[in-house]
Design an enzyme around this catalytic site. Structure first.
Site, PDB file in Angstrom:
ATOM      1  N   THR A 264       0.852  -1.276  -0.153  1.00 23.53           N
ATOM      2  CA  THR A 264      -0.217   0.211  -0.050  1.00 23.53           C
ATOM      3  C   THR A 264       0.775   1.240  -0.061  1.00 23.53           C
ATOM      4  OG1 THR A 264      -1.834  -1.208   1.114  1.00 23.53           O
ATOM      5  CG2 THR A 264      -1.759   1.309   1.373  1.00 23.53           C
TER       6      THR A 264
ATOM      7  N   GLU B 297       1.133   5.476   0.362  1.00 23.27           N
ATOM      8  CA  GLU B 297       0.201   6.775   0.990  1.00 23.27           C
ATOM      9  C   GLU B 297       0.958   7.888   0.129  1.00 23.27           C
ATOM     10  OE1 GLU B 297       2.739   4.969   2.923  1.00 23.27           O
ATOM     11  OE2 GLU B 297       1.529   3.381   3.492  1.00 23.27           O
TER      12      GLU B 297
ATOM     13  N   TYR C  39       7.419 -11.692   9.905  1.00 24.42           N
ATOM     14  CA  TYR C  39       5.991 -10.750   9.830  1.00 24.42           C
ATOM     15  C   TYR C  39       5.080 -11.963  10.181  1.00 24.42           C
ATOM     16  CZ  TYR C  39       2.956  -6.953   9.347  1.00 24.42           C
ATOM     17  OH  TYR C  39       1.825  -5.954   9.592  1.00 24.42           O
TER      18      TYR C  39
HETATM   19  O1  LIG Z   1       4.025   2.060   3.182  1.00 25.28           O
HETATM   20  C1  LIG Z   1       3.886   0.868   3.396  1.00 25.28           C
HETATM   21  C2  LIG Z   1       4.854   0.295   4.488  1.00 25.28           C
HETATM   22  C3  LIG Z   1       4.678  -0.887   4.709  1.00 25.28           C
HETATM   23  N1  LIG Z   1       3.714  -1.702   4.157  1.00 25.28           N
HETATM   24  C4  LIG Z   1       3.811  -3.262   4.416  1.00 25.28           C
HETATM   25  C5  LIG Z   1       5.006  -4.020   4.553  1.00 25.28           C
HETATM   26  C6  LIG Z   1       5.351  -3.986   6.086  1.00 25.28           C
HETATM   27  O2  LIG Z   1       5.909  -5.541   6.184  1.00 25.28           O
HETATM   28  C7  LIG Z   1       4.054  -4.137   6.565  1.00 25.28           C
HETATM   29  C8  LIG Z   1       4.225  -3.617   8.083  1.00 25.28           C
HETATM   30  O3  LIG Z   1       4.626  -2.015   7.945  1.00 25.28           O
HETATM   31  P1  LIG Z   1       4.691  -1.584   9.383  1.00 25.28           P
HETATM   32  O4  LIG Z   1       5.488  -2.382  10.408  1.00 25.28           O
HETATM   33  O5  LIG Z   1       5.364  -0.158   9.043  1.00 25.28           O
HETATM   34  O6  LIG Z   1       3.289  -1.447   9.977  1.00 25.28           O
HETATM   35  P2  LIG Z   1       2.679  -1.040  11.087  1.00 25.28           P
HETATM   36  O7  LIG Z   1       1.428   0.018  11.186  1.00 25.28           O
HETATM   37  O8  LIG Z   1       3.769  -0.856  12.141  1.00 25.28           O
HETATM   38  O9  LIG Z   1       1.800  -2.304  11.563  1.00 25.28           O
HETATM   39  P3  LIG Z   1       2.405  -3.751  12.402  1.00 25.28           P
HETATM   40  O10 LIG Z   1       1.855  -3.494  13.586  1.00 25.28           O
HETATM   41  O11 LIG Z   1       1.561  -4.747  11.370  1.00 25.28           O
HETATM   42  O12 LIG Z   1       3.600  -3.906  11.875  1.00 25.28           O
HETATM   43  O13 LIG Z   1       3.086  -3.128   5.708  1.00 25.28           O
HETATM   44  C9  LIG Z   1       3.019  -1.161   3.117  1.00 25.28           C
HETATM   45  O14 LIG Z   1       2.243  -1.958   2.509  1.00 25.28           O
HETATM   46  N2  LIG Z   1       3.045   0.131   2.775  1.00 25.28           N
END
Ligand SMILES: O=c1ccn([C@H]2C[C@H](O)[C@@H](COP(=O)(O)OP(=O)(O)OP(=O)(O)O)O2)c(=O)[nH]1
Length: 179
Positions: free
Chosen positions: A119, A121, A151
């Site tokens: 995704t 942004e 993950y």
């Molecule tokens: O712009 C982005 C950034 C990351 N990802 C995907 C790849 C990554 O492996 C996953 C989780 O990213 P991140 O750790 O930054 O997300 P979070 O918001 O911290 O969620 P979580 O708690 O599931 O890690 O999302 C995207 O699709 N778009």
């Protein structure tokens, strides 16, 4: 350590890296040139971290679509990418940057064990027309240090991500809206 283009090609051939579809001409000295996918979700109202984001999905016409400042667009990579062996950093490049395009707001990291169409942004500094399948940025692969991690094993928020996903932070906010 960052993988070189030849190292990305070798890891792809060995099945250690997913890039689908893959085009060796898109390799550069330290990266793979990824492309913008065909769809956008337009989020043009106020946002609330405790509530699912409402958005309108569009197909980007072959003739292009004009991104406007002040609007958040969620896009998607044309390629599905990932690796159990390497971490990834997805970014824009000098060329999209010179058009005033941000390809993500603040989220470059792709975890090991997460093969997805990312995704995006997307924001624009001024009106700019974009096209489906255009080169949009650079993806780098990093050799991790430490015990194996994935993950998938952690059951994190976007494990089952299949394309454009809005924020799921509302799931973590006490009293937030749960669908
Ligand atoms: O712009 C982005 C950034 C990351 N990802 C995907 C790849 C990554 O492996 C996953 C989780 O990213 P991140 O750790 O930054 O997300 P979070 O918001 O911290 O969620 P979580 O708690 O599931 O890690 O999302 C995207 O699709 N778009």
């Amino acid at each position: 350590m960052i993988l070189t283009g030849p190292a990305i090609a070798a890891a792809h051939a060995a099945g250690e890296i997913t890039i689908d579809p893959y085009d060796p001409d898109r390799l550069s000295p330290n990266a793979y040139d990824w492309r913008l996918g065909n769809h956008l979700r337009i989020c043009d109202g106020d946002l609330d971290a405790a509530t699912p984001t409402s958005s309108t999905e569009i197909s980007i016409p072959r003739t292009g679509f004009v991104l406007k400042p002040g609007v958040l667009y969620l896009g998607v990579t044309h390629e599905k990418t990932g690796s159990e062996t390497y971490a990834q950093l997805l970014n824009g490049d000098r060329t999209t940057g010179a058009l005033g395009i941000w390809v993500h707001v603040s989220a470059p990291l792709g975890h090991q064990g997460h093969a997805i169409r990312w995704t995006l942004e997307i924001r624009a500094s001024q009106p700019v027309r974009v096209y489906p399948g255009m080169t949009f940025g650079k993806l780098v692969f990093l050799q991790p240090l430490g015990a194996a991690a994935s993950y998938q094993q952690h059951g994190l928020k976007y494990t089952a991500s299949q394309g454009i996903e809005t924020s799921r932070l509302y799931e973590e906010i006490p009293g937030g809206c749960r669908p």
